[in-house]
Design an enzyme around this catalytic site. Structure first.
Site, PDB file in Angstrom:
ATOM      1  N   ARG A   1      48.095  19.377  40.223  1.00 31.71           N
ATOM      2  CA  ARG A   1      47.250  20.532  39.943  1.00 31.71           C
ATOM      3  C   ARG A   1      46.141  20.753  40.957  1.00 31.71           C
ATOM      4  O   ARG A   1      45.944  21.864  41.456  1.00 31.71           O
ATOM      5  CB  ARG A   1      46.574  20.400  38.557  1.00 31.71           C
ATOM      6  CG  ARG A   1      47.409  20.782  37.398  1.00 31.71           C
ATOM      7  CD  ARG A   1      47.054  19.891  36.236  1.00 31.71           C
ATOM      8  NE  ARG A   1      47.516  18.559  36.556  1.00 31.71           N
ATOM      9  CZ  ARG A   1      48.781  18.144  36.340  1.00 31.71           C
ATOM     10  NH1 ARG A   1      49.616  18.921  35.732  1.00 31.71           N
ATOM     11  NH2 ARG A   1      49.171  16.940  36.706  1.00 31.71           N
ATOM     12  N   THR A   2      45.387  19.697  41.222  1.00 36.57           N
ATOM     13  CA  THR A   2      44.187  19.897  42.045  1.00 36.57           C
ATOM     14  C   THR A   2      44.581  20.326  43.455  1.00 36.57           C
ATOM     15  O   THR A   2      44.043  21.297  43.994  1.00 36.57           O
ATOM     16  CB  THR A   2      43.350  18.599  42.070  1.00 36.57           C
ATOM     17  OG1 THR A   2      43.170  18.158  40.730  1.00 36.57           O
ATOM     18  CG2 THR A   2      42.002  18.839  42.711  1.00 36.57           C
TER      19      THR A   2
ATOM     20  N   ARG B   1      40.540  14.087  47.999  1.00 34.20           N
ATOM     21  CA  ARG B   1      40.717  13.166  46.863  1.00 34.20           C
ATOM     22  C   ARG B   1      40.943  11.768  47.427  1.00 34.20           C
ATOM     23  O   ARG B   1      41.667  11.600  48.410  1.00 34.20           O
ATOM     24  CB  ARG B   1      41.892  13.577  45.989  1.00 34.20           C
ATOM     25  CG  ARG B   1      42.239  12.488  44.968  1.00 34.20           C
ATOM     26  CD  ARG B   1      43.241  12.924  43.953  1.00 34.20           C
ATOM     27  NE  ARG B   1      42.666  13.888  43.025  1.00 34.20           N
ATOM     28  CZ  ARG B   1      43.289  14.309  41.935  1.00 34.20           C
ATOM     29  NH1 ARG B   1      44.495  13.863  41.643  1.00 34.20           N
ATOM     30  NH2 ARG B   1      42.718  15.185  41.132  1.00 34.20           N
TER      31      ARG B   1
ATOM     32  N   HIS C   1      34.969  14.114  39.032  1.00 37.90           N
ATOM     33  CA  HIS C   1      35.969  15.144  39.355  1.00 37.90           C
ATOM     34  C   HIS C   1      35.295  16.500  39.065  1.00 37.90           C
ATOM     35  O   HIS C   1      35.616  17.192  38.112  1.00 37.90           O
ATOM     36  CB  HIS C   1      37.197  14.936  38.471  1.00 37.90           C
ATOM     37  CG  HIS C   1      38.440  15.655  38.934  1.00 37.90           C
ATOM     38  ND1 HIS C   1      38.430  16.634  39.912  1.00 37.90           N
ATOM     39  CD2 HIS C   1      39.729  15.536  38.530  1.00 37.90           C
ATOM     40  CE1 HIS C   1      39.672  17.073  40.081  1.00 37.90           C
ATOM     41  NE2 HIS C   1      40.474  16.423  39.264  1.00 37.90           N
TER      42      HIS C   1
ATOM     43  N   LYS D   1      47.028   2.849  60.761  1.00 41.17           N
ATOM     44  CA  LYS D   1      46.791   2.005  61.949  1.00 41.17           C
ATOM     45  C   LYS D   1      45.414   1.364  61.891  1.00 41.17           C
ATOM     46  O   LYS D   1      44.984   0.729  62.859  1.00 41.17           O
ATOM     47  CB  LYS D   1      46.879   2.859  63.220  1.00 41.17           C
ATOM     48  CG  LYS D   1      48.180   3.611  63.391  1.00 41.17           C
ATOM     49  CD  LYS D   1      48.059   4.546  64.602  1.00 41.17           C
ATOM     50  CE  LYS D   1      49.061   5.669  64.534  1.00 41.17           C
ATOM     51  NZ  LYS D   1      48.722   6.761  65.465  1.00 41.17           N
TER      52      LYS D   1
HETATM   53  N1   CP Z   1      43.714  17.299  36.528  1.00 36.44           N
HETATM   54  C1   CP Z   1      44.099  16.755  37.709  1.00 36.44           C
HETATM   55  O1   CP Z   1      43.282  16.274  38.496  1.00 36.44           O
HETATM   56  O2   CP Z   1      45.457  16.781  37.914  1.00 36.44           O
HETATM   57  P1   CP Z   1      46.154  16.260  39.250  1.00 36.44           P
HETATM   58  O3   CP Z   1      45.923  14.768  39.305  1.00 36.44           O
HETATM   59  O4   CP Z   1      47.604  16.626  39.108  1.00 36.44           O
HETATM   60  O5   CP Z   1      45.492  16.939  40.400  1.00 36.44           O
END
Ligand code: CP
Length: 301
Positions: free
Chosen positions: A50-51, A100, A128, A79
């Protein structure tokens, strides 16, 4: 210094509400092209559906272009390159970095060396913040307000970064929290201390039935297998809660079930067709909210 979104604390309450307003504008008309010529990096060192895809869709709908990777297996980190060096290099190429990373605090490290705005798309069990803004958007959209609500968070409140950021954000509103978790997965004390300092009421329980009929939002979460070092500990708690349609007979008419997703076993699929399920729409809202965050941080709204 570029403006970043590393923790939800980086935005004031007014800024959060402003982003929700912009997201609503973009939901009404998602074909925006005012970022033509910009390039945005999406660097995902940890899996995501999703993100990452909603960020990439948001970048495209704003008319910008996206570069990046969905995992770091083909980068020079294999590396031995440091995160700091990677971020300094990517900063030369782009106008913004979305990142992320599995380590808590990695987004802060990235922001400290980047010359462009950095958005934290999830750092370990820490924060998040873009999920929080889409959660706020979803709550406002379904409840018509962000005040005077009972929010019941259920599941892995220890490792679930989304409940940490969302607790911080909702503590700026008139919220009553119920934290439903087994002893091993309770909300970390620092978030409870924050609520106490802001005189926000909360209760802790391990009983999913405790507030089911009183809450406005039931925020379900997955037990975060990837954060456990001991799989025996994970196996003990992995199926602790399983919400099914038969449990929803006495809930408030306008109660809505949110979940950041992915789900594993904690919501049975028979819940999906009830009027209370909102988690798929919630994920859909993510694209508009991320369009809004990008536009705001780049100074276009
Ligand atoms: N909600 C969320 O962060 O989903 P993903 O891990 O699929 O990005």
């Amino acid at each position: 210094m570029p403006k970043n979104l590393i923790s939800i604390r980086d935005f004031s309450k007014d800024e959060m509400l402003h982003v929700l307003d912009i997201a609503s504008e973009f939901e009404a008309d998602r074909e925006q092209n005012f970022l033509a010529g910009k390039v945005i990096a999406c660097l995902f060192f940890e899996p995501s559906t999703r993100t990452r895809l909603s960020f990439e869709a948001a970048v495209n709908r704003l008319g910008a272009r996206v570069i990046g990777f969905p995992d770091n297996r083909n980068t020079s980190q294999t590396k031995g390159e440091t995160l700091e060096d990677t971020i300094k290099i990517v900063s030369n190429y782009v106008d913004m970095i979305v990142m992320r990373h599995p380590q808590a605090g990695a987004a802060d490290v990235a922001a400290s060396v980047a010359s462009v705005p950095v958005i934290n798309a999830g750092d370990g069990a820490n924060q998040h913040p873009t999920q929080t803004l889409l959660d706020l958007y979803s709550i406002q959209k379904t409840q018509g307000r962000l005040d005077d609500l009972v929010i019941d968070m259920v599941g892995d409140l220890k490792y679930g970064r989304t409940v940490h950021s969302l607790t911080e954000a909702l503590s700026l509103f008139d919220t009553k929290f119920v934290y439903t978790a087994p002893e091993e997965l309770r909300m970390p004390q620092k978030y409870l201390d924050l609520l106490e300092s802001r005189h926000i009421p909360y209760v802790q329980t391990d009983d999913i039935e405790y507030a089911l009929n009183d809450c406005d939002i039931l925020y379900m979460t997955r037990v975060q297998q990837e954060r456990f070092s001991d799989m025996d500990e994970y196996n003990k708690v992995k199926d602790v809660y399983r919400l099914s349609a038969s449990m929803l007979g006495g809930v408030k008419k306008n109660m809505r079930i949110l979940h950041p997703l992915p789900r594993v076993n904690e919501i049975a699929t028979d819940v999906d067709s009830t009027p209370y399920a909102y988690y798929f729409q919630q994920a859909g809202n993510g694209m508009y909210v991320r369009m809004a965050i990008i536009s705001y941080l780049l100074g276009y709204r």
